[in-house]
Design a protein around this motif. Structure first.
Motif, PDB file in Angstrom:
ATOM      1  N   UNK A 239      16.415  11.241  -7.518  1.00 58.35           N
ATOM      2  CA  UNK A 239      15.920   9.880  -7.346  1.00 58.35           C
ATOM      3  C   UNK A 239      15.031   9.840  -6.110  1.00 58.35           C
ATOM      4  N   UNK A 240      14.122   8.914  -6.111  1.00 57.61           N
ATOM      5  CA  UNK A 240      13.193   8.759  -5.002  1.00 57.61           C
ATOM      6  C   UNK A 240      13.441   7.429  -4.309  1.00 57.61           C
ATOM      7  N   UNK A 241      13.198   7.403  -2.996  1.00 55.14           N
ATOM      8  CA  UNK A 241      13.352   6.168  -2.240  1.00 55.14           C
ATOM      9  C   UNK A 241      12.106   5.921  -1.397  1.00 55.14           C
TER      10      UNK A 241
ATOM     11  N   UNK B 117       0.069   2.527   2.209  1.00 59.02           N
ATOM     12  CA  UNK B 117       0.752   1.416   2.859  1.00 59.02           C
ATOM     13  C   UNK B 117       2.083   1.117   2.177  1.00 59.02           C
ATOM     14  N   UNK B 118       2.807   0.125   2.707  1.00 55.67           N
ATOM     15  CA  UNK B 118       4.145  -0.188   2.205  1.00 55.67           C
ATOM     16  C   UNK B 118       4.138  -0.577   0.731  1.00 55.67           C
ATOM     17  N   UNK B 119       3.158  -1.348   0.318  1.00 53.29           N
ATOM     18  CA  UNK B 119       3.095  -1.780  -1.071  1.00 53.29           C
ATOM     19  C   UNK B 119       2.854  -0.586  -1.994  1.00 53.29           C
ATOM     20  N   UNK B 120       2.004   0.328  -1.586  1.00 53.97           N
ATOM     21  CA  UNK B 120       1.764   1.532  -2.391  1.00 53.97           C
ATOM     22  C   UNK B 120       3.011   2.398  -2.469  1.00 53.97           C
TER      23      UNK B 120
ATOM     24  N   UNK C  65       4.873   3.361  -5.943  1.00 48.56           N
ATOM     25  CA  UNK C  65       5.067   4.756  -6.313  1.00 48.56           C
ATOM     26  C   UNK C  65       6.545   5.071  -6.509  1.00 48.56           C
ATOM     27  N   UNK C  66       7.398   4.587  -5.608  1.00 45.82           N
ATOM     28  CA  UNK C  66       8.843   4.827  -5.728  1.00 45.82           C
ATOM     29  C   UNK C  66       9.372   4.254  -7.033  1.00 45.82           C
TER      30      UNK C  66
ATOM     31  N   UNK D 248      -1.320   5.225 -13.025  1.00 46.00           N
ATOM     32  CA  UNK D 248      -1.828   4.263 -12.046  1.00 46.00           C
ATOM     33  C   UNK D 248      -1.439   4.628 -10.612  1.00 46.00           C
ATOM     34  N   UNK D 249      -0.489   5.573 -10.467  1.00 46.43           N
ATOM     35  CA  UNK D 249       0.005   5.943  -9.139  1.00 46.43           C
ATOM     36  C   UNK D 249      -0.145   7.429  -8.853  1.00 46.43           C
ATOM     37  N   UNK D 250      -0.761   8.160  -9.781  1.00 37.10           N
ATOM     38  CA  UNK D 250      -0.776   9.614  -9.652  1.00 37.10           C
ATOM     39  C   UNK D 250      -1.587  10.081  -8.445  1.00 37.10           C
ATOM     40  N   UNK D 251      -2.657   9.390  -8.126  1.00 38.28           N
ATOM     41  CA  UNK D 251      -3.444   9.768  -6.958  1.00 38.28           C
ATOM     42  C   UNK D 251      -2.606   9.657  -5.687  1.00 38.28           C
ATOM     43  N   UNK D 252      -1.761   8.635  -5.595  1.00 36.53           N
ATOM     44  CA  UNK D 252      -0.884   8.485  -4.432  1.00 36.53           C
ATOM     45  C   UNK D 252       0.098   9.650  -4.354  1.00 36.53           C
ATOM     46  N   UNK D 253       0.623  10.059  -5.504  1.00 35.95           N
ATOM     47  CA  UNK D 253       1.546  11.196  -5.524  1.00 35.95           C
ATOM     48  C   UNK D 253       0.865  12.452  -5.031  1.00 35.95           C
TER      49      UNK D 253
END
Length: 203
Positions: A119-121, A132-135, A139-140, A191-196
């Protein structure tokens, strides 16, 4: 020389060094096993704690794994890539430990892995200053919507930098199954892969 070329050379050196230590400990060299333990401990602990978040259980399982290796050294084969081998062995050791604690003394089955869950947190990503916090929150949430096996494959690929073939060995899957897991994960995380990728590159 580019950074990625340096990283490839360092990785190849680590693999060669670990392989040499493995050969030496199989011949009865206790110091080689101790050196291998020190070289592998942090990665094994990170992976083990991801699978089952009990610090004492994971530490005990790592110690038990290396004790077993020592006692079985004469029957062990040559291993070229030691880290995936040890991660796979630790995974099995954790499952066996949980079975023993629950009094289930029987043959191991794939269903015994149900208690292992990555699990991720939000805190996992605090070290990254690039989002940032929202990103981080997005992502989590997206990562934790993946299936158990998808989360484990993503962790191994993007946080521990294992190749798909190594992940297949660790998770006891075929190469194609791992490629499928990663492909579906990327699709779900589109939609979140770049952040990962940003965070994985900094781990």
């Amino acid at each position: 020389m580019h950074l990625w070329q340096i990283m490839v050379k360092l990785s190849a050196f680590d693999i060669e060094q670990d392989s040499t230590l493995w050969t030496s400990f199989r011949s009865g060299n206790q110091q080689a096993l101790a050196d291998l333990f020190l070289a592998q401990y942090d990665k094994l602990y990170r992976y083990g704690f991801r699978l089952y978040s009990d610090e004492d259980v994971i530490k005990d399982c790592i110690q038990e794994l290396f004790l077993k290796l020592w006692h079985k050294r004469q029957s062990l084969g040559e291993v070229r890539e030691v880290t995936p081998y040890l991660c796979q062995a630790l995974r099995r050791t954790i499952v066996d430990s949980l079975r023993e604690k629950s009094g289930r003394f029987r043959l191991w089955t794939p269903g015994d892995e149900e208690r292992l869950e990555v699990t991720f947190s939000h805190e996992d990503f605090l070290i990254s200053q690039q989002i940032d916090d929202e990103q981080r929150r997005r992502l989590t949430a997206a990562l934790n919507q993946l299936t158990k096996r998808q989360r484990e494959a993503v962790h191994l690929r993007y946080f521990e930098n294992f190749e798909p073939g190594e992940i297949a060995r660790i998770m006891n899957l075929s190469d194609q199954s791992v490629y499928n897991l990663l492909y579906r994960s990327v699709q779900a995380l589109r939609d979140n892969f770049f952040l990962l990728l940003l965070i994985g590159a900094n781990n």
